[in-house]
Design an enzyme around this catalytic site. Structure first.
Site, mmCIF file in Angstrom:
data_model
loop_
_atom_site.group_PDB
_atom_site.id
_atom_site.type_symbol
_atom_site.label_atom_id
_atom_site.label_comp_id
_atom_site.label_asym_id
_atom_site.label_seq_id
_atom_site.Cartn_x
_atom_site.Cartn_y
_atom_site.Cartn_z
ATOM 1 N N LYS A 197 0.782 -1.064 -0.219
ATOM 2 C CA LYS A 197 -0.018 -0.162 -0.036
ATOM 3 C C LYS A 197 0.605 1.208 0.240
ATOM 4 O O LYS A 197 1.555 1.584 1.172
ATOM 5 C CB LYS A 197 -0.783 0.412 1.758
ATOM 6 C CG LYS A 197 -1.478 0.956 1.326
ATOM 7 C CD LYS A 197 -3.021 1.521 0.901
ATOM 8 C CE LYS A 197 -3.246 0.181 -0.255
ATOM 9 N NZ LYS A 197 -4.628 0.297 -1.060
ATOM 10 N N PRO A 226 -0.809 3.260 -4.651
ATOM 11 C CA PRO A 226 -0.507 4.488 -3.834
ATOM 12 C C PRO A 226 -1.845 5.511 -3.994
ATOM 13 O O PRO A 226 -2.760 6.614 -3.980
ATOM 14 C CB PRO A 226 0.285 5.415 -4.558
ATOM 15 C CG PRO A 226 -0.056 5.206 -6.406
ATOM 16 C CD PRO A 226 0.063 3.278 -5.884
ATOM 17 N N ASN A 273 -9.026 -0.937 -8.097
ATOM 18 C CA ASN A 273 -10.425 -0.538 -7.451
ATOM 19 C C ASN A 273 -10.804 0.668 -7.513
ATOM 20 O O ASN A 273 -11.911 0.826 -5.895
ATOM 21 C CB ASN A 273 -10.900 -1.579 -5.882
ATOM 22 C CG ASN A 273 -9.242 -0.423 -5.379
ATOM 23 O OD1 ASN A 273 -8.123 -1.048 -5.108
ATOM 24 N ND2 ASN A 273 -9.670 0.018 -4.446
ATOM 25 N N HIS A 324 -10.092 -6.575 -4.923
ATOM 26 C CA HIS A 324 -9.017 -6.205 -4.230
ATOM 27 C C HIS A 324 -9.753 -6.434 -2.386
ATOM 28 O O HIS A 324 -11.057 -7.201 -2.207
ATOM 29 C CB HIS A 324 -9.421 -4.409 -4.430
ATOM 30 C CG HIS A 324 -10.134 -3.679 -3.238
ATOM 31 N ND1 HIS A 324 -9.748 -2.798 -2.374
ATOM 32 C CD2 HIS A 324 -11.258 -3.898 -3.441
ATOM 33 C CE1 HIS A 324 -11.197 -2.133 -2.291
ATOM 34 N NE2 HIS A 324 -12.141 -3.063 -1.917
ATOM 35 N N HIS A 353 -7.614 -8.949 3.664
ATOM 36 C CA HIS A 353 -6.569 -8.159 4.998
ATOM 37 C C HIS A 353 -6.327 -9.017 6.205
ATOM 38 O O HIS A 353 -6.163 -8.496 7.332
ATOM 39 C CB HIS A 353 -7.402 -6.823 4.945
ATOM 40 C CG HIS A 353 -7.797 -5.108 4.652
ATOM 41 N ND1 HIS A 353 -7.579 -5.193 3.530
ATOM 42 C CD2 HIS A 353 -6.882 -4.317 5.021
ATOM 43 C CE1 HIS A 353 -7.904 -4.221 3.521
ATOM 44 N NE2 HIS A 353 -7.148 -3.546 4.247
#
Ligand SMILES: O=C([O-])C(=O)C[C@H](O)[C@@H](O)C(=O)[O-]
Ligand SMILES: [Mg+2]
Length: 423
Positions: A197, A226, A273, A324, A353
């Site tokens: 990220k 980014p 995304n 994503h 995540h």
């Protein structure tokens, strides 16, 4: 068809580590919405979606209309549309900063995200009724395991406040920290590919981090995201410097026109995304070849079938599709795994995540072998609700005034002058 007897919508707050992105930093706690659909035969289905107040209000207003309805998904769109018209849109809070990380904020996407939680819960309940996995209801799996990628974040060791949730990952604020994080992810989860990220530091620092990763993991697929922090010239500069090591560059800049300009001048595929986040975005973006990989989020694309539709459209245009992720729990990870298992041309490892979550609402959170989650053939999503955990996380929501994810506000606790940077 069995009928729906009861629908429950429960807002919760889950711990979230201090992960950095272009907007700011994750808050100590972030909201999610959990949906339970109970059939007249006592079967239960689970769904999960974003928990910010507007999503929650819509879900709460919509849920009662499902009582007595058939356990099918095709009526969800029309019913929800009616609710969207009925809900006083003025009351819908319009200041959610985290939205900047997933493209335009539209009522359509909010409604789609709410729809997805009910759709997943209905498929889960139907799977339990019939004794078959969700993937079988969606046409059947084409793979036995779904590959995920290690999602690396610059991060602080701890949140700034006292008594805020902690973990043992430590800080990662330079190339060494990023490589150490990747090594732990590889050792603990077996991830083969990594996404960093970005949009946190000057591009030169992020280029150095990717170079360090490429040296530590030669030949492994790497991505940098980014979240649209760069201008077109910066995007092209970074692309030129990382062309030999990146698998794709994700949302270097914002807007279809800018993405198309970058895409025209680099050999790197651009993933997104943020630029293509709804079916309406597709004609223009695909016509000018702005993106080469669409990263679906089954929440805001409107559910599992919508994700299959997206994959089919992408297939026609030769655009890749993958997934994503956003701070999610085990119900959504189960849904992501089930849908990914049915998409024939899934060329890239999906994001998750999961390694960052210390809490869950399912009794057995997913585990990874060689970076993959096995596709369960158990009925429904193959997960069981942890009622105690749901109650505890709901109590936290009741006791707190956090009602949205707001990374910018979280950063301003530390730096009151903070504004979202552009390079
Ligand atoms: O691919 C992405 O942009 C994301 O996964 C969005 C997330 O919200 C991510 O930026 C985050 O968790 O900070
Ligand atoms: Mg992204």
């Amino acid at each position: 068809m069995p009928r729906i007897a009861e629908v429950r919508v429960t807002p919760i707050l889950i711990s979230d580590p201090p992960l950095l992105n272009v907007q700011g930093v994750h808050q100590p706690y972030t909201p999610r919405t959990i949906v339970e659909v109970v059939t007249e035969n006592g079967a239960m289905g689970l769904g999960e979606t974003y928990g910010d107040l507007d999503y929650l209000k819509l879900a709460q207003e919509f849920a009662p209309s499902l009582a007595g309805a058939e356990l099918t998904v095709n009526h969800l769109g029309a019913g929800l549309l009616e609710t969207v018209r009925r809900v006083d849109v003025e009351r819908i809070d319009n200041r959610v900063q985290a939205e900047g990380l997933r493209g335009a904020r539209t009522l359509g996407k909010i409604a789609a995200s709410v729809r997805s939680a009910f759709e997943v819960a209905i498929y889960d309940a139907l799977g339990h009724e019939l004794g078959v996995p969700v993937h079988a209801l969606l046409g059947g799996k084409v793979r036995d395991a779904v590959e995920f990628s290690g999602y690396l974040f610059y991060r602080w060791a701890e949140h700034p406040g006292p008594d805020e949730p902690k973990d043992d990952w430590g800080a990662a604020l330079d190339p060494e920290g990023v490589v150490a994080q990747a090594k732990r992810m590889a050792a603990d989860y077996g991830f083969d590919s990594f996404k960093l990220k970005g949009g946190v530091f000057e591009p030169a620092q992020e280029i150095a981090a990717i170079r360090a990763l490429a040296e530590a993991f030669p030949g492994h697929p790497l991505r940098l995201d980014p979240n649209g922090a760069w201008t077109v010239p910066t995007s092209l500069e970074v692309a030129a410097q990382l062309e030999d090591v990146l698998e794709y560059l994700e949302d270097p800049t914002t807007g279809t026109r800018n993405m198309a300009e970058v895409a025209r001048k680099t050999s790197l595929p651009l993933a997104t995304n943020m630029c293509v986040t709804a079916f309406d975005d597709i004609p223009e973006a695909f016509a000018c070849d702005a993106v080469q990989v669409v990263l679906s989020d089954h929440h805001y694309w409107g559910g599992l079938r919508a994700t299959q539709d997206l994959a089919a459209v992408c297939g026609v245009y030769g655009v890749g599709v993958s997934m994503h992720s956003n701070t999610h729990l085990g119900i959504s990870l189960a849904a992501m795994t089930q849908i990914a298992a049915t998409i024939p041309d899934l060329r890239y490892a999906c994001d998750t995540h999961r390694p960052w979550q210390t809490e869950d609402v399912i009794t057995e959170p997913h585990t990874f072998t060689d970076g993959r989650i096995r596709v369960t053939d158990a009925p429904g999503l193959g997960v069981e609700l942890d009622r105690d955990s749901l109650a505890k996380l709901h109590e936290r929501w009741v006791d707190s005034d956090v009602r949205r994810r707001d990374d910018l506000a979280a950063m301003r606790r530390v730096n009151p002058q903070w504004t979202v940077p552009t390079w």
